[in-house]
Scaffold this motif. Structure first.
Motif, mmCIF file in Angstrom:
data_model
loop_
_atom_site.group_PDB
_atom_site.id
_atom_site.type_symbol
_atom_site.label_atom_id
_atom_site.label_comp_id
_atom_site.label_asym_id
_atom_site.label_seq_id
_atom_site.Cartn_x
_atom_site.Cartn_y
_atom_site.Cartn_z
ATOM 1 N N LYS A 39 -7.435 30.169 -2.907
ATOM 2 C CA LYS A 39 -5.981 30.002 -2.745
ATOM 3 C C LYS A 39 -5.494 30.514 -1.398
ATOM 4 N N LYS A 40 -4.369 29.958 -1.013
ATOM 5 C CA LYS A 40 -3.578 30.401 0.140
ATOM 6 C C LYS A 40 -4.394 30.520 1.430
ATOM 7 N N LEU A 41 -5.094 29.437 1.748
ATOM 8 C CA LEU A 41 -5.706 29.331 3.067
ATOM 9 C C LEU A 41 -4.653 28.851 4.065
ATOM 10 N N THR A 42 -4.838 29.193 5.316
ATOM 11 C CA THR A 42 -3.831 28.897 6.332
ATOM 12 C C THR A 42 -3.452 27.422 6.361
ATOM 13 N N LYS A 43 -2.171 27.158 6.526
ATOM 14 C CA LYS A 43 -1.674 25.780 6.573
ATOM 15 C C LYS A 43 -2.106 25.066 7.841
ATOM 16 N N ARG A 44 -2.645 25.796 8.809
ATOM 17 C CA ARG A 44 -3.018 25.203 10.087
ATOM 18 C C ARG A 44 -4.454 24.689 10.115
ATOM 19 N N LEU A 45 -5.170 24.776 8.990
ATOM 20 C CA LEU A 45 -6.551 24.302 9.003
ATOM 21 C C LEU A 45 -6.609 22.782 9.105
ATOM 22 N N ASP A 46 -7.671 22.289 9.713
ATOM 23 C CA ASP A 46 -7.918 20.856 9.813
ATOM 24 C C ASP A 46 -8.631 20.407 8.542
ATOM 25 N N LYS A 47 -7.934 19.617 7.739
ATOM 26 C CA LYS A 47 -8.457 19.224 6.423
ATOM 27 C C LYS A 47 -9.784 18.497 6.539
ATOM 28 N N GLU A 48 -9.928 17.663 7.562
ATOM 29 C CA GLU A 48 -11.146 16.869 7.694
ATOM 30 C C GLU A 48 -12.347 17.710 8.130
ATOM 31 N N SER A 49 -12.108 18.940 8.579
ATOM 32 C CA SER A 49 -13.210 19.761 9.075
ATOM 33 C C SER A 49 -13.786 20.699 8.022
ATOM 34 N N VAL A 50 -13.239 20.696 6.813
ATOM 35 C CA VAL A 50 -13.675 21.649 5.786
ATOM 36 C C VAL A 50 -15.094 21.316 5.329
ATOM 37 N N ARG A 51 -15.956 22.313 5.327
ATOM 38 C CA ARG A 51 -17.326 22.192 4.838
ATOM 39 C C ARG A 51 -17.602 23.356 3.901
ATOM 40 N N VAL A 52 -18.230 23.041 2.744
ATOM 41 C CA VAL A 52 -18.511 24.056 1.729
ATOM 42 C C VAL A 52 -20.004 24.054 1.425
ATOM 43 N N LYS A 53 -20.573 25.248 1.394
ATOM 44 C CA LYS A 53 -21.966 25.402 0.969
ATOM 45 C C LYS A 53 -22.101 26.756 0.289
ATOM 46 N N GLY A 54 -23.228 26.983 -0.381
ATOM 47 C CA GLY A 54 -23.381 28.236 -1.097
ATOM 48 C C GLY A 54 -24.823 28.533 -1.443
ATOM 49 N N THR A 55 -25.044 29.706 -2.026
ATOM 50 C CA THR A 55 -26.374 30.124 -2.474
ATOM 51 C C THR A 55 -26.271 30.523 -3.939
ATOM 52 N N GLY A 56 -27.277 30.197 -4.702
ATOM 53 C CA GLY A 56 -27.305 30.494 -6.131
ATOM 54 C C GLY A 56 -27.974 29.362 -6.880
ATOM 55 N N HIS A 57 -28.257 29.562 -8.175
ATOM 56 C CA HIS A 57 -28.921 28.560 -9.010
ATOM 57 C C HIS A 57 -27.870 27.587 -9.532
ATOM 58 N N GLY A 58 -27.597 26.592 -8.741
ATOM 59 C CA GLY A 58 -26.614 25.595 -9.138
ATOM 60 C C GLY A 58 -26.430 24.574 -8.037
ATOM 61 N N GLN A 59 -25.500 23.649 -8.267
ATOM 62 C CA GLN A 59 -25.226 22.636 -7.243
ATOM 63 C C GLN A 59 -23.738 22.303 -7.224
ATOM 64 N N ILE A 60 -23.244 22.000 -6.015
ATOM 65 C CA ILE A 60 -21.839 21.648 -5.844
ATOM 66 C C ILE A 60 -21.662 20.175 -6.179
ATOM 67 N N ILE A 61 -20.727 19.892 -7.076
ATOM 68 C CA ILE A 61 -20.484 18.510 -7.496
ATOM 69 C C ILE A 61 -19.499 17.832 -6.555
ATOM 70 N N ASN A 62 -18.355 18.433 -6.352
ATOM 71 C CA ASN A 62 -17.373 17.885 -5.412
ATOM 72 C C ASN A 62 -16.413 18.983 -4.953
ATOM 73 N N VAL A 63 -15.674 18.672 -3.888
ATOM 74 C CA VAL A 63 -14.716 19.610 -3.297
ATOM 75 C C VAL A 63 -13.392 18.887 -3.130
ATOM 76 N N ASN A 64 -12.307 19.521 -3.561
ATOM 77 C CA ASN A 64 -10.975 18.939 -3.450
ATOM 78 C C ASN A 64 -10.092 19.868 -2.615
ATOM 79 N N ILE A 65 -9.384 19.288 -1.623
ATOM 80 C CA ILE A 65 -8.532 20.071 -0.712
ATOM 81 C C ILE A 65 -7.105 19.579 -0.859
ATOM 82 N N GLU A 66 -6.180 20.459 -1.178
ATOM 83 C CA GLU A 66 -4.789 20.071 -1.382
ATOM 84 C C GLU A 66 -3.860 21.037 -0.633
#
Length: 537
Positions: A39-66
Motif C-alpha cells: 500500500k501507499k507507494l509513491t504516486k510518481r512511480l512509472d506504472k510500466e516500469s514495475v517489476r516484481v520478483k521474490g524468493t521462497g517455495h512458490g510462484q507469482i501468478i500475476n501482479v496488479n497495479i492500481e
C-alpha cells in the motif's frame, strides 16, 4: 484473503534523469493461494516500469497495479498549529509586558540620576556627601545603564524570534489550507501460490522521474599532477524519504533517446512586401462608423472592405525532395559508469541537494604558458589534464592550486584518455617585453605617388623560473585586404607557426632557456590619397 506486505526502500539507483527504487518486504506464508498488497507507494512511480520478483517455495501468478485516492483529514495538523500559536502568543505578550516594565523602571532611574547629579554639588558644598560617594553613585548608575541595555537586547531578540516562529506557523497553516487533503498513491497486488510454508521475500522495482543527480568537481592542481574529486548533488523529489538505503549513482539517463532527422534548409531571395495602398477618406469614415456601431466584421472579405486593403494569396510551397540520410556509426566503447556508495545513506524527499563523494583520482597534468599582445602585462599559465579511465560528465568545477582557491570553471563531457584545460591563472615565472626598435618612412615613395613605412619589432622573453614547459605567444602585425594598401614581405629570426590575417603565433620550448628574443620587420605601402584607419603606430 489479502495480506498487507510492509516494504522498505533498500536500494536506489539514481541516474542523470530519474531513479530506480527497490522495495523489499518479508513475511511468513502458508501453502495455498495468497494475495499480497503493498500500500501507499509513491504516486510518481512509472506504472510500466514495475517489476516484481521474490524468493521462497512458490510462484507469482500475476501482479496488479492500481492508482488510488484517499481523503485525509488535516484537522489534527491544524489543531497542533493552533496550539503552538496560542502558546507563542502568550509568550509574546508576556515578553512585551516585561519590556514595558523595564522601560518604565529605566525611566525612573533616569529621573533619579538627573536629580542626583543636579543636587550633588550642593550636598558636597555642605559636606553632606564626599567625592567617594559621588564616584560610587556614578558607577552604580553606569551598571544600571549596562544592565538595562543588556536586558532590553535580550527581550527584543526574544520578541523577534517569537514573531518569526509565528510567521512560520502562519505560512504552514496557509499551506495546509482546507481541513481535508486528497492523497494519491499506488497499490500493488501480488497473487502467488505457496507450495511450502515458510519465509518469503518480495522485491519490487520501479522507476520514478522525480529524482536525479548533478555532477560537480573539486580539482587541486600541483606542480606534478592534478587531484580530481568527483562529487554529485542528489535530488530526491519522489515524495518518499530514502532511509538507510544502498545508493548507486549512474551516468546513464532514463529519458528516451530519439532520432531527430534534419529538415531541408532552403534559401531563397527575400521578396519585400509591397507598401500598403493609401486608404481613401470615405473608406476610413465608413470603417470608423462600423466600429462605433459595434458591427465588428469577421472574416477576410469583410475586414478587407472595412479597412480598404486587399489580401494577397500566399504561394503554395513547392514539394521538396527528401534529403539522403547516412546512418550514424554507433560507438558503445564508453559504456555506462556507476558508483556504489560504501555505506547506507539517508536522503529525504525535500527538493534540496544532498552532496555525496563518488571518486577521487590522481591525473597527469602538463603546464603551458600563454602571452598575448592584447594583454601584454599578463602572463597566463594553465594545466592540460589527461583523463584516466573515468567518464567526466559536464559540471561545475572549483579549481585550487596547491590548496589555494583560484576560481570556478566548467568541465565539458570528457571521454577516457581525453584532455582538458583547467586552472587558468596569472604567473610571474616569465617576463615578456615587446619593443618597437625602429620606425621609418620611405621618402622615395612619396615622389612616385605612394607612401611607405617600415617597422621593426623585438619581443624579449626572460625565463625567471627554469622549467620544461612551452610558451604560446601571440602577436599582431598590420594586415590589409585592400588593393591600395600593401603589406610588404616580413622577415623573422624565428618563423611563427601561423600568420593568419596578421595574427602571429609561436609555440616556444622553454627547456634549458634563460632568454629568447624574437625580432621581425615589415613594410606598409599605400597610395598617397588613401587615408588609413585605424592609424598606424
Amino acid at each position: 484473503m489479502a495480506v498487507t506486505l510492509e516494504t522498505k526502500v533498500k536500494h536506489v539507483s539514481v541516474y542523470q534523469s530519474g531513479a530506480r527504487l527497490t522495495h523489499i518486504g518479508e513475511l511468513e506464508l502458508k501453502p495455498g493461494k495468497n494475495t499480497l498488497v503493498i500500500k501507499k507507494l509513491t504516486k510518481r512511480l512509472d506504472k510500466e516500469s514495475v517489476r516484481v520478483k521474490g524468493t521462497g517455495h512458490g510462484q507469482i501468478i500475476n501482479v496488479n497495479i492500481e492508482r488510488h485516492t484517499q481523503k485525509e483529514s488535516k484537522l489534527p495538523e491544524l489543531n497542533e498549529i493552533r496550539k503552538k500559536t496560542d502558546q507563542l502568543q502568550r509568550e509574546l505578550h508576556y515578553t512585551q509586558d516585561n519590556l514595558k516594565m523595564l522601560e518604565e523602571r529605566y525611566q525612573n532611574h533616569i529621573d533619579f540620576s538627573k536629580i542626583f547629579f543636579k543636587r550633588a554639588p550642593t550636598y558636597f558644598n555642605k559636606n553632606e556627601i564626599n567625592l567617594e560617594k559621588i564616584s560610587a553613585m556614578e558607577q552604580h548608575i553606569e551598571k544600571k545603564d549596562e544592565l538595562y541595555l543588556s536586558k532590553r537586547h535580550e527581550y527584543e531578540s526574544k520578541l523577534e524570534k517569537l514573531n518569526d516562529e509565528l510567521h512560520e506557523l502562519q505560512k504552514e497553516a496557509n499551506n495546509i489550507g482546507t481541513a481535508q487533503k486528497i492523497e494519491e498513491f499506488y497499490e500493488i497486488s501480488i497473487n502467488l501460490e505457496v507450495l511450502q510454508e515458510g519465509k518469503f521475500e518480495i522485491e519490487v522495482q520501479f522507476q520514478i522521474p522525480d529524482a536525479y543527480w548533478i555532477p560537480f568537481y573539486d580539482v587541486n592542481l600541483s606542480e606534478k599532477n592534478a587531484h580530481l574529486k568527483l562529487l554529485g548533488n542528489v535530488f530526491n523529489n519522489s515524495g518518499e524519504d530514502w532511509k538507510e538505503v544502498q545508493l548507486e549513482i549512474s551516468s546513464a539517463n532514463l529519458r528516451p533517446v530519439r532520432i531527430i532527422k534534419p529538415r531541408p534548409m532552403i534559401v531563397k531571395e527575400l521578396q519585400p512586401l509591397p507598401p500598403p495602398r493609401p486608404v481613401s477618406a470615405s473608406l476610413k469614415k465608413r470603417g470608423k462608423m462600423k466600429a462605433m456601431s459595434g458591427n465588428i466584421m469577421k472574416g477576410g472579405r469583410d475586414m478587407e472592405e472595412s479597412i480598404g486593403f486587399a489580401a494577397e494569396a500566399e504561394p503554395l510551397a513547392r514539394s521538396v525532395p527528401r534529403m539522403q540520410q547516412r546512418m550514424a556509426k554507433i560507438d558503445e566503447s564508453l559504456g555506462v559508469q556507476s558508483y556504489q556508495l560504501p555505506t547506507p545513506l539517508n536522503i529525504p524527499s525535500d527538493r534540496h541537494p544532498h552532496p555525496v563523494t563518488l571518486v577521487e583520482t590522481i591525473l597527469d597534468t602538463k603546464k603551458g604558458y600563454f602571452w598575448s599582445v592584447a594583454a601584454p602585462d599578463m602572463i597566463i599559465i594553465k594545466d592540460t589534464i589527461t583523463n584516466g579511465d573515468l567518464l567526466l560528465l559536464p559540471g561545475n568545477a572549483k579549481v585550487y592550486y596547491e590548496g589555494e582557491f583560484i576560481g570556478e570553471s566548467q568541465i565539458p563531457l570528457i571521454a577516457p584518455k581525453e584532455s582538458l584545460e583547467l586552472g587558468t591563472r596569472r604567473t610571474y615565472d616569465l617576463k615578456v617585453i615587446k619593443r618597437l626598435k625602429n620606425r621609418s618612412s620611405n621618402k622615395e615613395g612619396i615622389l612616385k605617388g605612394k607612401i611607405g613605412k617600415a617597422y621593426q619589432y623585438e619581443i624579449e622573453i626572460s625565463v625567471l623560473k627554469p622549467n620544461k614547459y612551452k610558451l604560446k605567444l601571440m602577436d599582431r602585425m598590420v594586415h590589409s585586404d585592400s588593393e591600395k594598401i600593401k603589406v610588404g614581405k616580413s622577415n623573422f629570426n624565428i618563423e611563427p607557426e601561423s600568420k593568419d590575417l596578421g595574427i602571429l603565433t609561436w609555440n616556444l620550448d622553454l627547456t634549458g632557456k634563460e632568454k629568447i628574443v624574437i625580432s621581425y620587420d615589415y613594410e606598409v605601402i599605400w597610395e598617397k590619397e588613401i587615408r588609413i584607419t585605424p592609424a598606424l603606430p
